[in-house]
Motif scaffolding. Structure first.
Motif, PDB file in Angstrom:
ATOM      1  N   ALA B 116      -0.065   2.218  -4.785  1.00 18.56           N
ATOM      2  CA  ALA B 116       1.379   2.210  -4.534  1.00 18.56           C
ATOM      3  C   ALA B 116       1.744   1.140  -3.511  1.00 18.56           C
ATOM      4  CB  ALA B 116       1.835   3.581  -4.058  1.00 18.56           C
ATOM      5  N   THR B 117       0.966   1.047  -2.416  1.00 17.04           N
ATOM      6  CA  THR B 117       1.274   0.037  -1.406  1.00 17.04           C
ATOM      7  C   THR B 117       1.056  -1.354  -1.975  1.00 17.04           C
ATOM      8  OG1 THR B 117      -0.888   0.651  -0.574  1.00 17.04           O
ATOM      9  CG2 THR B 117       1.000   1.169   0.815  1.00 17.04           C
ATOM     10  N   GLU B 118       0.018  -1.527  -2.799  1.00 13.78           N
ATOM     11  CA  GLU B 118      -0.209  -2.838  -3.419  1.00 13.78           C
ATOM     12  C   GLU B 118       0.968  -3.208  -4.293  1.00 13.78           C
ATOM     13  OE1 GLU B 118      -5.039  -2.609  -3.749  1.00 13.78           O
ATOM     14  OE2 GLU B 118      -3.852  -2.979  -5.545  1.00 13.78           O
ATOM     15  N   ASP B 119       1.427  -2.229  -5.045  1.00 11.06           N
ATOM     16  CA  ASP B 119       2.592  -2.436  -5.911  1.00 11.06           C
ATOM     17  C   ASP B 119       3.786  -2.934  -5.119  1.00 11.06           C
ATOM     18  OD1 ASP B 119       2.914  -0.144  -8.712  1.00 11.06           O
ATOM     19  OD2 ASP B 119       2.128  -2.168  -8.508  1.00 11.06           O
ATOM     20  N   GLU B 120       4.047  -2.235  -4.008  1.00  8.73           N
ATOM     21  CA  GLU B 120       5.217  -2.585  -3.211  1.00  8.73           C
ATOM     22  C   GLU B 120       5.095  -3.976  -2.630  1.00  8.73           C
ATOM     23  OE1 GLU B 120       6.461   1.832  -1.671  1.00  8.73           O
ATOM     24  OE2 GLU B 120       6.372   0.182  -0.260  1.00  8.73           O
ATOM     25  N   GLU B 121       3.876  -4.300  -2.172  1.00 11.01           N
ATOM     26  CA  GLU B 121       3.678  -5.615  -1.580  1.00 11.01           C
ATOM     27  C   GLU B 121       3.862  -6.709  -2.607  1.00 11.01           C
ATOM     28  OE1 GLU B 121       0.552  -4.206   1.851  1.00 11.01           O
ATOM     29  OE2 GLU B 121      -0.065  -5.629   0.313  1.00 11.01           O
ATOM     30  N   SER B 122       3.280  -6.503  -3.776  1.00 12.63           N
ATOM     31  CA  SER B 122       3.382  -7.553  -4.796  1.00 12.63           C
ATOM     32  C   SER B 122       4.808  -7.690  -5.284  1.00 12.63           C
ATOM     33  CB  SER B 122       2.442  -7.263  -5.970  1.00 12.63           C
ATOM     34  OG  SER B 122       2.817  -6.036  -6.579  1.00 12.63           O
ATOM     35  N   ALA B 123       5.533  -6.577  -5.326  1.00  9.93           N
ATOM     36  CA  ALA B 123       6.935  -6.652  -5.752  1.00  9.93           C
ATOM     37  C   ALA B 123       7.766  -7.381  -4.709  1.00  9.93           C
ATOM     38  CB  ALA B 123       7.475  -5.245  -5.975  1.00  9.93           C
ATOM     39  N   ALA B 124       7.462  -7.128  -3.439  1.00  9.18           N
ATOM     40  CA  ALA B 124       8.224  -7.777  -2.369  1.00  9.18           C
ATOM     41  C   ALA B 124       7.956  -9.269  -2.342  1.00  9.18           C
ATOM     42  CB  ALA B 124       7.875  -7.133  -1.022  1.00  9.18           C
ATOM     43  N   ASP B 125       6.697  -9.658  -2.551  1.00  9.03           N
ATOM     44  CA  ASP B 125       6.334 -11.069  -2.501  1.00  9.03           C
ATOM     45  C   ASP B 125       6.818 -11.818  -3.728  1.00  9.03           C
ATOM     46  OD1 ASP B 125       3.087 -10.480  -0.941  1.00  9.03           O
ATOM     47  OD2 ASP B 125       5.130 -10.600  -0.148  1.00  9.03           O
ATOM     48  N   GLU B 126       7.121 -11.108  -4.791  1.00 10.38           N
ATOM     49  CA  GLU B 126       7.515 -11.724  -6.063  1.00 10.38           C
ATOM     50  C   GLU B 126       6.442 -12.661  -6.574  1.00 10.38           C
ATOM     51  OE1 GLU B 126      11.318 -13.499  -5.951  1.00 10.38           O
ATOM     52  OE2 GLU B 126      12.323 -11.685  -5.309  1.00 10.38           O
ATOM     53  N   SER B 127       5.204 -12.328  -6.306  1.00 10.44           N
ATOM     54  CA  SER B 127       4.106 -13.141  -6.827  1.00 10.44           C
ATOM     55  C   SER B 127       3.620 -12.517  -8.116  1.00 10.44           C
ATOM     56  CB  SER B 127       2.970 -13.202  -5.801  1.00 10.44           C
ATOM     57  OG  SER B 127       2.577 -11.901  -5.473  1.00 10.44           O
ATOM     58  N   SER B 128       2.835 -13.300  -8.860  1.00 15.65           N
ATOM     59  CA  SER B 128       2.331 -12.767 -10.118  1.00 15.65           C
ATOM     60  C   SER B 128       1.404 -11.606  -9.838  1.00 15.65           C
ATOM     61  CB  SER B 128       1.602 -13.857 -10.893  1.00 15.65           C
ATOM     62  OG  SER B 128       0.554 -14.377 -10.089  1.00 15.65           O
ATOM     63  N   SER B 129       1.387 -10.652 -10.740  1.00 15.77           N
ATOM     64  CA  SER B 129       0.609  -9.440 -10.508  1.00 15.77           C
ATOM     65  C   SER B 129      -0.867  -9.784 -10.407  1.00 15.77           C
ATOM     66  CB  SER B 129       0.842  -8.457 -11.640  1.00 15.77           C
ATOM     67  OG  SER B 129       0.537  -9.066 -12.868  1.00 15.77           O
ATOM     68  N   SER B 130      -1.494  -9.259  -9.374  1.00 20.87           N
ATOM     69  CA  SER B 130      -2.895  -9.572  -9.139  1.00 20.87           C
ATOM     70  C   SER B 130      -3.786  -8.771 -10.068  1.00 20.87           C
ATOM     71  CB  SER B 130      -3.254  -9.301  -7.683  1.00 20.87           C
ATOM     72  OG  SER B 130      -2.722  -8.044  -7.301  1.00 20.87           O
ATOM     73  N   SER B 131      -3.708  -7.469  -9.953  1.00 19.50           N
ATOM     74  CA  SER B 131      -4.540  -6.657 -10.834  1.00 19.50           C
ATOM     75  C   SER B 131      -3.722  -5.500 -11.362  1.00 19.50           C
ATOM     76  CB  SER B 131      -5.754  -6.123 -10.075  1.00 19.50           C
ATOM     77  OG  SER B 131      -5.307  -5.444  -8.921  1.00 19.50           O
ATOM     78  N   GLU B 132      -3.574  -5.442 -12.656  1.00 20.12           N
ATOM     79  CA  GLU B 132      -2.778  -4.354 -13.220  1.00 20.12           C
ATOM     80  C   GLU B 132      -3.711  -3.220 -13.586  1.00 20.12           C
ATOM     81  OE1 GLU B 132       1.050  -6.648 -15.152  1.00 20.12           O
ATOM     82  OE2 GLU B 132      -0.554  -5.927 -16.433  1.00 20.12           O
ATOM     83  N   GLU B 133      -3.801  -2.255 -12.683  1.00 18.09           N
ATOM     84  CA  GLU B 133      -4.644  -1.121 -12.993  1.00 18.09           C
ATOM     85  C   GLU B 133      -3.811  -0.090 -13.733  1.00 18.09           C
ATOM     86  OE1 GLU B 133      -7.209  -1.452  -8.878  1.00 18.09           O
ATOM     87  OE2 GLU B 133      -5.684   0.075  -9.139  1.00 18.09           O
ATOM     88  N   VAL B 134      -4.493   0.771 -14.414  1.00 13.72           N
ATOM     89  CA  VAL B 134      -3.775   1.823 -15.141  1.00 13.72           C
ATOM     90  C   VAL B 134      -3.052   2.728 -14.164  1.00 13.72           C
ATOM     91  CG1 VAL B 134      -4.048   3.798 -16.665  1.00 13.72           C
ATOM     92  CG2 VAL B 134      -5.417   1.756 -17.018  1.00 13.72           C
ATOM     93  N   THR B 135      -3.712   3.008 -13.030  1.00  7.64           N
ATOM     94  CA  THR B 135      -3.085   3.897 -12.055  1.00  7.64           C
ATOM     95  C   THR B 135      -1.815   3.274 -11.510  1.00  7.64           C
ATOM     96  OG1 THR B 135      -4.618   2.955 -10.490  1.00  7.64           O
ATOM     97  CG2 THR B 135      -5.093   5.164 -11.291  1.00  7.64           C
ATOM     98  N   ALA B 136      -1.832   1.941 -11.316  1.00  7.00           N
ATOM     99  CA  ALA B 136      -0.663   1.272 -10.755  1.00  7.00           C
ATOM    100  C   ALA B 136       0.514   1.405 -11.704  1.00  7.00           C
ATOM    101  CB  ALA B 136      -0.982  -0.185 -10.490  1.00  7.00           C
ATOM    102  N   SER B 137       0.254   1.201 -13.006  1.00  7.32           N
ATOM    103  CA  SER B 137       1.368   1.270 -13.948  1.00  7.32           C
ATOM    104  C   SER B 137       1.928   2.674 -14.024  1.00  7.32           C
ATOM    105  CB  SER B 137       0.929   0.803 -15.328  1.00  7.32           C
ATOM    106  OG  SER B 137      -0.114   1.643 -15.782  1.00  7.32           O
ATOM    107  N   GLU B 138       1.079   3.671 -13.870  1.00  5.62           N
ATOM    108  CA  GLU B 138       1.585   5.046 -13.902  1.00  5.62           C
ATOM    109  C   GLU B 138       2.453   5.309 -12.698  1.00  5.62           C
ATOM    110  OE1 GLU B 138      -1.900   7.410 -16.302  1.00  5.62           O
ATOM    111  OE2 GLU B 138      -1.521   7.861 -14.218  1.00  5.62           O
ATOM    112  N   ASN B 139       2.071   4.716 -11.562  1.00  8.18           N
ATOM    113  CA  ASN B 139       2.797   5.008 -10.332  1.00  8.18           C
ATOM    114  C   ASN B 139       4.163   4.356 -10.303  1.00  8.18           C
ATOM    115  OD1 ASN B 139       1.069   6.720  -9.018  1.00  8.18           O
ATOM    116  ND2 ASN B 139      -0.243   5.030  -8.385  1.00  8.18           N
ATOM    117  N   VAL B 140       4.334   3.310 -11.103  1.00  5.04           N
ATOM    118  CA  VAL B 140       5.662   2.675 -11.110  1.00  5.04           C
ATOM    119  C   VAL B 140       6.696   3.674 -11.592  1.00  5.04           C
ATOM    120  CG1 VAL B 140       7.041   0.939 -12.270  1.00  5.04           C
ATOM    121  CG2 VAL B 140       4.808   0.327 -11.370  1.00  5.04           C
ATOM    122  N   ASP B 141       6.301   4.497 -12.539  1.00  2.15           N
ATOM    123  CA  ASP B 141       7.242   5.477 -13.049  1.00  2.15           C
ATOM    124  C   ASP B 141       7.397   6.653 -12.121  1.00  2.15           C
ATOM    125  OD1 ASP B 141       7.572   4.004 -15.338  1.00  2.15           O
ATOM    126  OD2 ASP B 141       5.856   4.953 -16.311  1.00  2.15           O
TER     127      ASP B 141
END
Lengths: 81, 152
Positions: B116-141
């Motif tokens: 979740a924190t990685e998600d937030e950081e990458s969203a804030a930086d507007e950089s390309s996604s580093s690693s799209e884990e399955v858990t990360a995509s679930e947490n977006v929802d």
């Protein structure tokens, strides 16, 4: 019986979203998911319209009622964003 | 040891210290008799769907833990007496949990938090996604990840 004009047939072939997608979990904390099963007035949408199966509809109802208790969803009235 | 999860809502007018005292008191009650906290998540301020005690906002706290039923009853009793707690809800997740399962669950909860924190950081930086884990995509929802207020 006299001929009645055919009633609007609710889609019978709708699949239950939760049966089809096993990753979808019904959780009272997931307000976004629950909102799609609640009407504008805050009422729970009946199963024949949404197309969920009986057991998942029961779980949904329980989750919605829990969310209402915690004030994540309203009991009645429009859902203010 | 049974596994429970509790969500409680605190008054919005409390400051940081008071919120921390309430949460610490709760965790101490739960960890007597070798209880364990699996996850403690602060969802932060949220608008309530309806007014509770004339308050329209509340500070949500979510706790996933193992404990004895007596400790849970004690915690709920304290909640009922405390003015700062507006609502609470405890749900039993499972009976008779083993230590291994507790460790698994704690590890999973931590992983989710990291994602979740990685998600937030990458969203804030507007950089390309580093690693799209399955858990990360679930947490977006997951609403929890959106409303977690991480001190930056």
């Amino acid at each position: 019986m006299a001929q009645r004009p055919p009633k609007k047939l609710f889609t019978r072939k709708k699949i239950c979203r939760f049966c089809a997608d096993s990753e979808l979990k019904i959780d009272y904390k997931d307000v976004k998911l629950l909102r799609s099963f609640v009407s504008e007035r805050g009422k729970i949408i009946p199963r024949r319209i949404v197309g969920t199966c009986a057991s998942h509809q029961r779980q949904l109802c329980e989750a919605i009622k829990r969310a209402r208790h915690i004030a994540l969803l309203p009991y009645s009235g429009s859902i203010q964003s | 040891m049974r596994r429970y999860e509790t969500t409680f809502v605190l008054r919005p007018s409390l400051n940081e210290e008071e919120i921390n005292t309430v949460i610490e008191r709760t965790t101490t009650i739960l960890t007597t008799n070798s209880g364990k906290i699996i996850e403690l998540d602060r969802w932060g301020m949220k608008k309530l769907a309806y007014q509770i005690k004339k308050e329209s906002q509340g500070f949500y706290v979510f706790c996933d833990y193992c404990s004895t039923p007596e400790d849970v009853a004690e915690m709920e009793r304290r909640f009922r007496l405390d003015d700062a707690v507006l609502r609470f809800m405890t749900i039993k997740l499972s009976d008779g949990i083993t230590t291994e399962e507790i460790e698994e669950a704690t590890a999973q909860a931590e992983q989710k938090k990291m994602a979740a924190t990685e998600d937030e950081e990458s969203a804030a930086d507007e950089s390309s996604s580093s690693s799209e884990e399955v858990t990360a995509s679930e947490n977006v929802d997951d609403t929890i990840s959106e409303d977690v207020e991480k001190a930056e």
